[in-house]
Scaffold this active site. Sequence first.
Site, short mmCIF file in Angstrom:
data_model
loop_
_atom_site.label_atom_id
_atom_site.label_comp_id
_atom_site.label_asym_id
_atom_site.label_seq_id
_atom_site.Cartn_x
_atom_site.Cartn_y
_atom_site.Cartn_z
N PHE A 119 0.71 -1.19 -0.02
CA PHE A 119 -0.04 -0.13 -0.11
C PHE A 119 0.88 1.35 0.00
CE2 PHE A 119 -2.92 3.10 1.80
CZ PHE A 119 -4.16 2.91 1.19
N ARG A 124 -12.11 -6.97 -4.71
CA ARG A 124 -11.56 -7.53 -3.51
C ARG A 124 -13.01 -7.90 -2.72
NH1 ARG A 124 -7.55 -4.05 -0.32
NH2 ARG A 124 -9.10 -2.89 0.10
N TYR A 152 -8.78 -0.58 11.92
CA TYR A 152 -10.22 -0.50 11.30
C TYR A 152 -10.59 -1.63 10.58
CZ TYR A 152 -7.25 2.35 8.10
OH TYR A 152 -6.34 2.73 7.56
N LYS A 153 -9.73 -2.41 9.98
CA LYS A 153 -10.29 -3.23 8.93
C LYS A 153 -10.97 -4.50 9.60
CE LYS A 153 -6.53 -1.81 5.91
NZ LYS A 153 -7.30 -1.09 4.92
N ASP A 195 3.78 -4.58 8.23
CA ASP A 195 2.87 -4.03 7.99
C ASP A 195 1.53 -4.95 8.18
OD1 ASP A 195 0.38 -2.56 7.42
OD2 ASP A 195 1.13 -1.19 6.14
C1 LIG Z 1 -1.03 -2.22 4.10
C2 LIG Z 1 -1.73 -0.62 4.54
N1 LIG Z 1 -0.80 0.19 5.35
C3 LIG Z 1 -1.44 1.22 5.71
C4 LIG Z 1 -2.45 1.66 5.24
C5 LIG Z 1 -3.30 3.02 5.96
O1 LIG Z 1 -2.62 3.51 6.70
P1 LIG Z 1 -3.22 4.57 7.63
O2 LIG Z 1 -4.14 3.80 8.89
O3 LIG Z 1 -2.06 5.38 8.09
O4 LIG Z 1 -4.16 5.41 7.11
C6 LIG Z 1 -3.41 0.95 4.80
C7 LIG Z 1 -4.93 1.01 4.41
O5 LIG Z 1 -5.55 0.43 3.81
C8 LIG Z 1 -2.90 -0.32 4.23
O6 LIG Z 1 -3.67 -1.24 3.44
#
Ligand SMILES: Cc1ncc(COP(=O)(O)O)c(C=O)c1O
Length: 426
Positions: free
Chosen positions: A130, A386, A236-237, A211
């Site tokens: 991402f 997705r 939040y996912k 991540d």
């Molecule tokens: C792999 C990944 N990293 C980071 C983020 C987003 O980061 P943040 O919570 O700082 O907006 C996402 C958002 O979809 C993501 O998929």
Amino acid sequence: MAEMRQDKNFALELDAADELAGRRELFYIRPGQIYMDGNSLGLCSKPAEKAVLRALDDWKTHGIGIWTGAETDYFLYFESIGAKLARLINARPEEVTVCASTTLNIHQCIATFWKPDARRYKIVVDELNFPTDRYAVTSQIRQRGLEPDEVLKVVKSRDGKTLAMEDILAALTEDVAVVLLPSVLYRSAQLLDMAAIAAAARERGIICGFDLCHSIGAVDHDMEAVDCDFAVWCNYKYLSGGPGATAGLYVNRKHFAMEPGLAGWWGNRNDTQFELRPEFEHALNAGGWQTGTSPVLSMAGVDGALDAYEGITMAQVRERSLKLTRYMMYLIDTELAGYGFTVGNPREDAVRGGHVALEHDDAVRINEALKAADVVPDFRYPNVIRLAPSPLYTSFAEVWEFVRRLKEIMDTKAYEKYENKAGTVA
Ligand SMILES: Cc1ncc(COP(=O)(O)O)c(C=O)c1O
């Protein structure tokens, strides 16, 4: 899973035999809607709502007393939530905290762990992660007056969807200082072998971070076994902590004595924090990597949401998640054969995260038609739909019904009335 069948009764049998089926009752699910976007924003649960309302009420009742009052103790809220999160990833409670956003936590970890010198200065990332991870790393490189082109080492994908383990390992050369990779790739759902990558990095003296945005809450991580240096994620996912909920951070206990790269008073030792000394003395746990005041209202949703995981193991959650996506792939293969779809995610359990990446040349328009049919999918340009059945609240009957609606869209060509406008769908 026993021999699968295409009829709806089979889905109902799976639901009837499902030991986690009761968790669904905890969530707000719109009748008739099929929500397949739990990997973007998980649905609201009753315990999350309760915790947010409780925090609001405590603020109303106690004012400033909310922090350290007799009845409330939000001062150490990050610790109690951190402990709940730690159980999900098999880390120690003191290794996990809740603060900032994933992006800011990447800034924090690079600022802390990247110590470039003439011999070892490169940062390994991959071309499929991402983009925010790459933006954060690139800007950290610039902050130090270095050139991103000279420092970043990008692992390329051979097929545009997945990363080859050989390529990752080959990138970990002696000039590399840090490697930052996703646990699960956000588009193709490939699950990387984190333990093998971390072990290779350790052997070669490279700091290793992951991540976990697309795996936490769906994959049964074992951070004790992985033994990487740091990890970041959003809550939040799959975890359903609420839109923009405060993020998570894991710091391996072997680094607790290190000075955090970005200091702030909330990372100070708790016992001297309110003495407001001029010198920063960081807490010797993951909490030391916090910066500013805990955003209580945006942590409360995470706190409550984690109660939905109480009394179950992540092994059970992962098993159900795999079963849901396996069943979805089976129905796609059997019911939708000949309609031009391709399953773009790896099929084997060991390398598959929590979602299915359905590809089609007409994906933009099909995605629009799905929305009109009361399905909530998630589109990724140019051709990936997705589909993330939540291990806590999606039923097998919904997976079946999703495929039925999709088949109807294809049979009636309902998608043809939508424009094929690139980049217009979120
Ligand atoms: C792999 C990944 N990293 C980071 C983020 C987003 O980061 P943040 O919570 O700082 O907006 C996402 C958002 O979809 C993501 O998929």
